[in-house]
Design a protein around this motif. Structure first.
Motif, PDB file in Angstrom:
ATOM      1  N   LYS A 113      -5.620   2.064  -6.214  1.00  0.00           N
ATOM      2  CA  LYS A 113      -5.486   2.374  -4.917  1.00  0.00           C
ATOM      3  C   LYS A 113      -5.227   3.568  -4.271  1.00  0.00           C
ATOM      4  CE  LYS A 113      -2.322  -1.373  -4.511  1.00  0.00           C
ATOM      5  NZ  LYS A 113      -1.444  -1.963  -3.571  1.00  0.00           N
TER       6      LYS A 113
ATOM      7  N   ASN B 112      -6.747   7.763  -1.348  1.00  0.00           N
ATOM      8  CA  ASN B 112      -6.478   8.895  -0.318  1.00  0.00           C
ATOM      9  C   ASN B 112      -6.054  10.116  -1.049  1.00  0.00           C
ATOM     10  OD1 ASN B 112      -6.254   7.426   2.070  1.00  0.00           O
ATOM     11  ND2 ASN B 112      -4.349   6.469   1.641  1.00  0.00           N
TER      12      ASN B 112
ATOM     13  N   GLU C 243      -0.741   4.416  -1.397  1.00  0.00           N
ATOM     14  CA  GLU C 243      -1.532   5.147  -0.590  1.00  0.00           C
ATOM     15  C   GLU C 243      -0.973   5.781   0.845  1.00  0.00           C
ATOM     16  OE1 GLU C 243      -3.812   1.457  -0.112  1.00  0.00           O
ATOM     17  OE2 GLU C 243      -5.660   2.763  -0.238  1.00  0.00           O
TER      18      GLU C 243
ATOM     19  N   TYR D  26       0.980  -1.185  -0.141  1.00  0.00           N
ATOM     20  CA  TYR D  26       0.038   0.014  -0.064  1.00  0.00           C
ATOM     21  C   TYR D  26       0.952   1.070   0.078  1.00  0.00           C
ATOM     22  CZ  TYR D  26      -4.057  -2.849   0.949  1.00  0.00           C
ATOM     23  OH  TYR D  26      -5.011  -3.669   0.862  1.00  0.00           O
TER      24      TYR D  26
END
Lengths: 270, 259, 322
Positions: free
Chosen positions: B173, B176, A33, A30
């Protein structure tokens, strides 16, 4: 007797370690992110820009350099005390992942703690890069904290993370009673924003509000480590007493609420 | 078309009302946020100083405009645009694309959350307090200017957000990115002139919080020239058109998460 | 005129190749290797109005990708495509009004509300009047055997009820082409049978063209006369299910129980003897002359019991694909 305890401790640390390493692999997946999330912690820098732009006698009194160091430190503290346990806890609860976790021989608490720690680990290089960028934009604000304030600062950040995590963890238990309890997180964010010293150094607060702020755990988890790192004179004794005191208090509360919540959960038929 | 949006909103309000806890949370967080922002403003002004040439009550108007944008975010932008990523991840975007309706319209207006209402009211109140304390009486021209500026600011925010959300077609992804946007938007709570000159350029052209809050507030106070209003209108409409074209382009790369 | 026409359709993807683990991640981060994967490779077929066609093939064979290209969700890399006279890619509103796509593993119903609310949304989108909407809902609900379920929040429905409600919402605009991707996934046998019955009723009632993929061969055998067998993106077979079975297993196995043991030579005149154990014999007899062979068997030998079995179709196709 001692050997049994040692053995238990060994087993426990093995579980923690394997949890941590699997979570770390997950967090690496991730990384995009996490980078974005780290960037979204810009607020202290925005505040820095504002405070330095103001024609305010107070600012002169506080000294510009100190302000810069303070907000950059606050930025670092914020990066390593990020807590999102309520969101994942609610997701796991709604997806029904929580029940299998509860059957494992370790409380889910450690699963969430290790995932936060793994995330912080992933963040380190990102934060370093961001700091390099910040200091290349405003090079004259660069400073190196003394070794002691660095060590104490890191310990304070770690404790601050634990205090904040436990605070959120206690409210996680509400998920057992309401489907959308993670909304409460937004409420926890407000005092964090305005009372912790994130938007303004606590010295600028009026006396009465400063007193109110110090009743809450928030100044200890933001203002105290940030001031330590920025090389200011702070009372180590008061700061650490506050952090440890809150840690013990919240830890005891979390044990009790967890027991109550689990009883409620199993009574509901899991 | 209006009929469809009406049906959308009725059902989504019904869906929202399933969770009543949110009303309380929303109102408390609104009060907390406004109190916190005013408190921060107060810290800036406590020694009788001024922030970038703006006095306290003029800054309050900016906070009011910001709160209006928050209301828009809470009721429309967040409920809809944060879903785009989820649609792509779960592959339910398929269903949206198969409907005989403009997909951007669907994705942008499918839902509405009633919880933006308190923010809307609070924003209007803040603006009025700021105006009346400064003894500003708005004339007809200012009204037209202000409405144009506020509308442009809404369109601008929507377009930026939609363009960012569209990138999730390629990078599933990056949900955010919405958080980055929201956290940078916080900078719009304060007047543009309060920032150092280098940041002002960024906040005007790269991340245009100037047009989001400062220009509408200036329009209300009557200190904004008509060229600023025109500029913000042109800027917002061109970004809106870009968002449409970008979405059409992005769809060609949509691979539809398969089973 | 054919409803669907596909010529030389193909689709290729670029996929990143990444090894598992931290080392793989780091490696992937630095040096990104991609490779071209042909998901669909030069497929040709035509489907007429009112046909029910099954797509079969193993996981990842390209069935779903083909379906998604047919309804315009995925852009093909090459080839010619016409569905209901439209090129699906343009996603013409007139085209979208004629089709529907139901996916067993994805839902369009609003999770927190009763299905009826989602149905109303769909009615608004497809421009149905209130009256039309309630008429059609009533009609489809009775075909699907749905009642109260329409008034309960979707999250409180069982999987079978949810699927039926999904079908109702997807068919409200009375599409003439139905694309169904695993419509019975995860349903129990009863619910599967219900869904199948409904689909064949719908097909008969409205003359709709239905194309479905399924892992349950029972769906295919009971609904589709024609099947398309896809493997690794290529069309291996296009024709009647009967013919496919014939092609895959030209013989059937016949088990006979005799009153007394018989010489193997005499028995093997009728077919290949696979098993021979005193009174129990298993023979493989070609399908074409099955009846004549069996009747003469019955005359010639003292037979106590006789059983004809078909190798299960799943096995046949599994064998073909492995």
């Amino acid at each position: 007797m001692l050997t049994i305890y040692l053995k238990k401790l060994f087993q426990f640390s093995r579980i923690i370690f394997s949890l941590f390493s699997s979570q770390y692999a997950l967090m690496l997946e991730y990384r995009a992110e996490i980078t974005l999330w780290a960037v979204s912690g810009l607020l202290p820098l925005i505040m820095l820009a504002l405070w330095t732009g103001i024609e305010n006698p107070l600012v002169n009194y506080l000294e510009l350099n100190y302000l810069k160091r303070y907000f950059i430190s606050a930025f670092i503290v914020r990066q390593f005390t990020a807590v999102w346990v309520m969101i994942t806890f609610e997701e796991d609860h709604l997806d029904g992942k929580l029940s299998p976790y509860l059957l494992q021989p370790i409380t889910p608490f450690w699963r969430y703690v290790t995932s936060h720690l793994a995330e912080q680990f992933t963040r380190i290089p990102i934060v370093v890069i961001m700091l390099i960028i910040i200091f290349s934009i405003i090079p004259y604000s660069f400073w190196l904290p003394s070794l002691s304030s660095l060590i104490f600062g890191i310990i304070a950040i770690m404790l601050a993370f634990w205090v904040r995590f436990l605070l959120h963890w206690i409210f996680c238990m509400c998920c057992f009673y309401n489907d959308r309890a993670s909304a409460i997180e937004r409420l926890l964010l407000i005092p964090y924003l305005f009372l912790s010293g994130l938007v303004a150094p606590l010295e600028t607060f009026p006396e009465i509000i400063k007193k109110i702020a110090y009743i809450t755990p928030y100044p200890y988890i933001m203002s105290f480590p940030a001031r330590l790192l920025s090389g200011q004179d702070v009372s180590l004794f008061l700061g650490f007493t506050g952090l440890i005191g809150w840690f013990i208090l919240l830890f005891s509360i979390s044990i009790i609420t967890w027991k109550i919540a689990i009883r409620h959960y199993s009574a509901m038929g899991a | 078309m209006l009929n469809i949006i009406y049906t959308f909103w009725i059902t989504s309000i019904a869906s929202e009302l399933e969770y009543r806890l949110n009303v309380i949370v929303e109102i408390i967080s609104l009060i907390g946020n406004i109190a916190g922002t005013i408190f921060t403003l107060f810290l800036f002004y406590q020694q009788g100083s001024n922030v970038g040439g703006w006095d306290f009550y003029s800054s309050l108007i900016i906070v009011g405009i910001y709160t209006l944008l928050e209301a828009l975010t809470i009721s429309i932008l967040h409920p809809n645009l944060s879903q785009i990523v989820k649609h792509i991840q779960d592959g339910t975007l398929d269903y949206v694309l198969l409907k005989p309706i403009n997909s951007q319209l669907w994705l942008s207006l499918r839902k509405i959350s009633p919880w933006g209402m308190p923010s809307f009211i609070a924003g209007v109140i803040l603006i009025f307090v700021g105006l009346s304390k400064n003894n500003i009486i708005i004339g007809n021209l200012e009204i037209i200017y202000a409405i144009t500026a506020i509308c442009s600011s809404f369109i601008l925010l929507y377009s930026i957000w939609f363009i960012l959300a569209t990138t999730s077609i390629w990078f599933v992804k990056v949900w955010n990115i919405n958080e980055v946007l929201r956290s940078t938007l916080v900078a719009g709570r304060y007047p543009l002139t309060a920032y150092p000159p280098s940041l002002r350029t960024i906040f005007t052209f790269v991340f245009p919080i100037a047009f989001l809050t400062t220009v509408p507030a200036q329009a209300l106070i009557g200190t904004s020239g008509h060229q600023n209003i025109l500029l913000s209108l042109v800027f917002s409409i061109s970004l809106f058109i870009i968002s449409i074209l970008f979405w059409k382009y992005a769809l060609r790369f949509y691979t539809s998460a398969s089973s | 005129m054919s409803k669907i026409e596909v010529r030389a359709l193909s689709k290729s993807y670029r996929v990143a190749a990444k090894k598992p683990g931290i080392a793989g991640t780091v490696n992937h981060f630095i040096y990104r290797r991609t490779k071209e994967v042909l998901a669909v490779d030069n497929i040709n077929f035509k489907i007429a109005k009112g046909e029910m066609v099954g797509f079969i093939g193993s996981n990842g064979a390209g069935k779903t990708t083909t379906l998604k290209m047919l309804c315009g969700l995925i852009h093909p890399s090459g080839g010619y495509l016409r569905v209901a006279g439209f090129s699906p890619l343009t996603r013409d509103k007139k085209f979208l009004r004629q089709i529907t796509f139901v996916m067993g593993q994805k839902q369009q119903l609003i999770w927190d509300l009763p299905p009826l609310d989602s149905i109303k949304v769909n009615a608004a989108i497809y421009g149905l009047s209130e009256k039309e909407c309630s008429n059609r809902t009533y009609e489809l609900a009775s075909m699907l055997d749905l009642g109260d379920e329409l008034y309960r929040p979707v999250r409180k429905l069982s999987l079978g009820e949810r699927m039926k409600a999904e079908l109702l919402a997807a068919l409200l605009h009375r599409p003439s082409i139905l694309f169904l991707d695993e419509p019975t996934l995860g349903l129990d046998i009863n619910a599967q049978v219900r869904v199948r019955q409904f689909l064949s009723n719908y097909n008969r009632k409205y003359g709709a063209t239905i194309i479905l993929t399924s892992h349950y061969m029972a769906d295919i055998t009971s609904l589709c006369r024609r099947v398309l067998l896809i493997d690794k993106g290529r069309l291996l077979f296009d024709g009647l299910l009967q013919d496919l079975i014939q092609k895959l297993s030209p013989s059937r196995s016949v088990i006979i129980e005799l009153n007394s043991p018989q010489p193997i030579e005499q028995l093997s005149e009728y077919g290949e003897v696979v098993e021979y154990d005193k009174n129990f014999v298993r023979l493989l007899i070609p399908r074409n002359d099955l009846t004549s062979k069996i009747s003469s068997l019955l005359i010639k030998f003292p037979i106590k019991d006789l059983e004809i079995t078909d190798p299960p179709i799943e096995q046949l196709i599994g064998r073909l694909l492995s």
